[in-house]
Design an enzyme around this catalytic site. Structure first.
Site, PDB file in Angstrom:
ATOM      1  N   ARG A  16       3.233   4.528 -10.186  1.00  0.00           N
ATOM      2  CA  ARG A  16       2.690   3.242  -9.725  1.00  0.00           C
ATOM      3  C   ARG A  16       2.347   3.321  -8.237  1.00  0.00           C
ATOM      4  O   ARG A  16       2.750   4.271  -7.553  1.00  0.00           O
ATOM      5  CB  ARG A  16       3.677   2.104 -10.023  1.00  0.00           C
ATOM      6  CG  ARG A  16       5.100   2.395  -9.556  1.00  0.00           C
ATOM      7  CD  ARG A  16       5.785   1.197  -9.040  1.00  0.00           C
ATOM      8  NE  ARG A  16       5.047   0.567  -7.992  1.00  0.00           N
ATOM      9  CZ  ARG A  16       5.002   0.991  -6.732  1.00  0.00           C
ATOM     10  NH1 ARG A  16       5.662   2.075  -6.339  1.00  0.00           N
ATOM     11  NH2 ARG A  16       4.291   0.348  -5.817  1.00  0.00           N
ATOM     12  N   GLY A  17       1.630   2.293  -7.772  1.00  0.00           N
ATOM     13  CA  GLY A  17       1.113   2.314  -6.399  1.00  0.00           C
ATOM     14  C   GLY A  17      -0.267   2.965  -6.456  1.00  0.00           C
ATOM     15  O   GLY A  17      -0.425   4.044  -7.056  1.00  0.00           O
ATOM     16  N   ALA A  18      -1.246   2.301  -5.821  1.00  0.00           N
ATOM     17  CA  ALA A  18      -2.642   2.716  -6.014  1.00  0.00           C
ATOM     18  C   ALA A  18      -2.917   4.168  -5.612  1.00  0.00           C
ATOM     19  O   ALA A  18      -3.671   4.873  -6.288  1.00  0.00           O
ATOM     20  CB  ALA A  18      -3.545   1.767  -5.229  1.00  0.00           C
ATOM     21  N   GLY A  19      -2.325   4.616  -4.516  1.00  0.00           N
ATOM     22  CA  GLY A  19      -2.576   5.993  -4.069  1.00  0.00           C
ATOM     23  C   GLY A  19      -1.937   7.011  -5.001  1.00  0.00           C
ATOM     24  O   GLY A  19      -2.568   8.006  -5.395  1.00  0.00           O
ATOM     25  N   ARG A  59      -4.886   1.118 -16.233  1.00  0.00           N
ATOM     26  CA  ARG A  59      -4.590  -0.091 -15.458  1.00  0.00           C
ATOM     27  C   ARG A  59      -5.888  -0.565 -14.816  1.00  0.00           C
ATOM     28  O   ARG A  59      -6.582   0.231 -14.184  1.00  0.00           O
ATOM     29  CB  ARG A  59      -3.521   0.170 -14.379  1.00  0.00           C
ATOM     30  CG  ARG A  59      -2.114   0.321 -14.962  1.00  0.00           C
ATOM     31  CD  ARG A  59      -1.048   0.257 -13.891  1.00  0.00           C
ATOM     32  NE  ARG A  59      -0.712  -1.106 -13.513  1.00  0.00           N
ATOM     33  CZ  ARG A  59       0.090  -1.405 -12.500  1.00  0.00           C
ATOM     34  NH1 ARG A  59       0.619  -0.443 -11.754  1.00  0.00           N
ATOM     35  NH2 ARG A  59       0.374  -2.665 -12.213  1.00  0.00           N
ATOM     36  N   CYS A 125       5.927  -5.656  -1.740  1.00  0.00           N
ATOM     37  CA  CYS A 125       5.737  -4.600  -2.735  1.00  0.00           C
ATOM     38  C   CYS A 125       6.109  -3.249  -2.122  1.00  0.00           C
ATOM     39  O   CYS A 125       6.843  -3.190  -1.115  1.00  0.00           O
ATOM     40  CB  CYS A 125       4.324  -4.576  -3.304  1.00  0.00           C
ATOM     41  SG  CYS A 125       4.244  -3.648  -4.859  1.00  0.00           S
ATOM     42  N   ASP A 194      -4.599  -2.687  -3.560  1.00  0.00           N
ATOM     43  CA  ASP A 194      -5.063  -2.060  -4.801  1.00  0.00           C
ATOM     44  C   ASP A 194      -6.572  -2.032  -4.856  1.00  0.00           C
ATOM     45  O   ASP A 194      -7.159  -1.156  -5.500  1.00  0.00           O
ATOM     46  CB  ASP A 194      -4.494  -2.796  -6.010  1.00  0.00           C
ATOM     47  CG  ASP A 194      -3.016  -2.496  -6.139  1.00  0.00           C
ATOM     48  OD1 ASP A 194      -2.210  -3.211  -5.508  1.00  0.00           O
ATOM     49  OD2 ASP A 194      -2.685  -1.505  -6.821  1.00  0.00           O
ATOM     50  N   ASN A 204      -3.818  -7.270  -3.886  1.00  0.00           N
ATOM     51  CA  ASN A 204      -2.544  -6.539  -3.797  1.00  0.00           C
ATOM     52  C   ASN A 204      -1.528  -7.236  -4.709  1.00  0.00           C
ATOM     53  O   ASN A 204      -1.840  -8.238  -5.371  1.00  0.00           O
ATOM     54  CB  ASN A 204      -2.061  -6.488  -2.336  1.00  0.00           C
ATOM     55  CG  ASN A 204      -0.927  -5.500  -2.144  1.00  0.00           C
ATOM     56  OD1 ASN A 204      -1.002  -4.348  -2.573  1.00  0.00           O
ATOM     57  ND2 ASN A 204       0.158  -5.919  -1.519  1.00  0.00           N
ATOM     58  N   LYS A 205      -0.341  -6.698  -4.747  1.00  0.00           N
ATOM     59  CA  LYS A 205       0.719  -7.180  -5.637  1.00  0.00           C
ATOM     60  C   LYS A 205       0.849  -8.695  -5.604  1.00  0.00           C
ATOM     61  O   LYS A 205       0.781  -9.316  -4.538  1.00  0.00           O
ATOM     62  CB  LYS A 205       2.040  -6.507  -5.202  1.00  0.00           C
ATOM     63  CG  LYS A 205       3.281  -6.905  -5.967  1.00  0.00           C
ATOM     64  CD  LYS A 205       3.162  -6.757  -7.464  1.00  0.00           C
ATOM     65  CE  LYS A 205       2.701  -5.389  -7.912  1.00  0.00           C
ATOM     66  NZ  LYS A 205       2.332  -5.339  -9.364  1.00  0.00           N
TER      67      LYS A 205
HETATM   68  C1  RUB Z   1       1.557  -1.664  -6.124  1.00  0.00           C
HETATM   69  C2  RUB Z   1       0.947  -2.415  -5.001  1.00  0.00           C
HETATM   70  C3  RUB Z   1       0.788  -1.678  -3.713  1.00  0.00           C
HETATM   71  C4  RUB Z   1      -0.626  -1.066  -3.675  1.00  0.00           C
HETATM   72  C5  RUB Z   1      -0.815  -0.123  -2.498  1.00  0.00           C
HETATM   73  O1  RUB Z   1       1.486  -2.365  -7.350  1.00  0.00           O
HETATM   74  O2  RUB Z   1       0.527  -3.545  -5.126  1.00  0.00           O
HETATM   75  O3  RUB Z   1       0.915  -2.549  -2.619  1.00  0.00           O
HETATM   76  O4  RUB Z   1      -0.851  -0.332  -4.874  1.00  0.00           O
HETATM   77  O5  RUB Z   1       0.110   0.926  -2.609  1.00  0.00           O
HETATM   78  P1  RUB Z   1       2.152  -1.680  -8.654  1.00  0.00           P
HETATM   79  P2  RUB Z   1      -0.144   2.367  -1.955  1.00  0.00           P
HETATM   80  O6  RUB Z   1       3.586  -1.428  -8.341  1.00  0.00           O
HETATM   81  O7  RUB Z   1       1.919  -2.691  -9.741  1.00  0.00           O
HETATM   82  O8  RUB Z   1       1.370  -0.394  -8.915  1.00  0.00           O
HETATM   83  O9  RUB Z   1      -0.323   2.118  -0.491  1.00  0.00           O
HETATM   84  O10 RUB Z   1       1.111   3.135  -2.284  1.00  0.00           O
HETATM   85  O11 RUB Z   1      -1.369   2.955  -2.597  1.00  0.00           O
END
Ligand code: RUB
Length: 321
Positions: A16-19, A59, A125, A194, A204-205
């Site tokens: 999880r997390g966009a990156g 997703r 988040c 995201d 974002n979340k």
């Molecule tokens: C994660 C979320 C993060 C962004 C950015 O949502 O909202 O703030 O994805 O994250 P989930 P990053 O937990 O539903 O994936 O900076 O790590 O890409």
């Protein structure tokens, strides 16, 4: 991890997390390509497109996923032979992963410059990019403190406080609804993204928008840390970013829901901060105001809008953002 395991991991949010989602998808495609034994270039392209579609469908909101997949799939456009295609794909995948990690480091350096010695920051988040800025500022010796939210319903705040604790950053952990109570004690709100639309709105979340509203009212700056591949090209043509709605069981256990036939659970996973509530966006290309989002899409995403439009249409509505 196989392609299917990665797709499942993204869907269930083990990944999880966009990156991280973007890098996992690219690594899965690279491993999948390595495991294939096609006899012709067209066969390889077709199977890789099937695999790409499977991942993009997992997703819907994080635009990093289709942007990353399209970025590596482009390697198959200008090749004449199967072996060239295999080599080009592998190199492009390795390049993507390295540049994604490199972007986070650059964002950390840029974001840390905007966090002052003595600042208290609030985050919501678990964003790799936002935390990289905070942890880099701390590493530089700035005396900073963090308010980190719980992040109902999936509690990503637990990952955030673990990371902040491991880095030695003094942190207060609060429930989401306490954000307004503490925002006056905060100098800066910093979150990840995201997706960022062409007009600078940030997706974002869920729960990020009310924090941004509270910060706006309290005159507290809101900044966003996001790699350029989090910008959503098709929003320049009027498309909306789809907001994922996740299973009700994440919010209310099924056995309780079964006793409440008149109650429906709504569980949107993301919300939208209007551009007017965002002060700066830290990208690996520099810190920009949200009004410059369109320029990032035009100059740094590598494809023309028409190419994105065609790719979106080819995916028959699967990756249209
Ligand atoms: C994660 C979320 C993060 C962004 C950015 O949502 O909202 O703030 O994805 O994250 P989930 P990053 O937990 O539903 O994936 O900076 O790590 O890409």
């Amino acid at each position: 991890m196989t392609l299917e395991e990665t797709a499942r991991g993204i869907r269930t949010m083990e990944i999880r997390g966009a990156g991280r989602i973007a890098r996992a998808a690219v690594e899965a495609l690279d491993a999948h390509a390595n495991g294939l034994s096609p006899t012709a270039l067209d066969e390889f392209r077709a199977e890789m497109q099937r695999a790409a579609n499977l991942l993009v469908e997992t997703r819907p909101t994080a635009v990093s996923l289709p942007n990353a997949v399209r970025s590596v799939m482009r390697a198959l456009d200008d090749v004449d032979t199967l072996s060239e295609a295999r080599q080009a794909f592998h190199e492009r995948a390795r390049w993507f992963v390295a540049s994604s990690l490199g972007a986070v480091s650059k964002i950390a350096a840029i974001g840390a410059r905007h966090i002052r010695d003595g600042d208290t920051v609030m985050t919501h988040c678990n964003s790799e990019a936002a935390l990289a800025c905070i942890i880099e500022a701390h590493r530089q010796g700035k005396a900073i403190e963090v308010f980190a939210t719980e992040v109902r319903p999936r509690n990503q705040g637990l990952i955030t406080i673990q990371m902040l604790n491991d880095a030695g950053v003094p942190t207060s952990y609060i429930v989401d609804s306490a954000a307004r109570s503490f925002v006056n004690q905060v100098d800066l709100v910093i979150v990840g993204a995201d997706a960022i639309t062409a007009n600078g709105a940030v997706v974002n979340k869920i729960g990020t928008a009310p924090i941004a509203l509270a910060a706006h009212e309290a005159r507290t700056n809101v900044v966003v840390a996001a790699e350029t591949y989090k910008f959503a090209p098709l929003t320049a043509l009027g498309d909306f970013v789809p907001i994922e709605e996740r299973p009700s069981s994440e919010v209310l256990p099924d056995e309780i829901a079964a006793r409440l036939p008149h109650v429906r659970v709504r569980n949107p996973a993301f919300d939208v901060i209007p551009a007017g509530y965002v002060d700066l966006i830290f990208t690996e290309q520099g810190a920009i105001p949200p009004s410059m989002a369109w320029l990032i899409i035009r100059d740094h995403l590598g494809w023309s809008i028409d190419e994105y439009r065609r790719a979106g249409e080819d995916e028959a509505g699967r990756g249209r953002r």
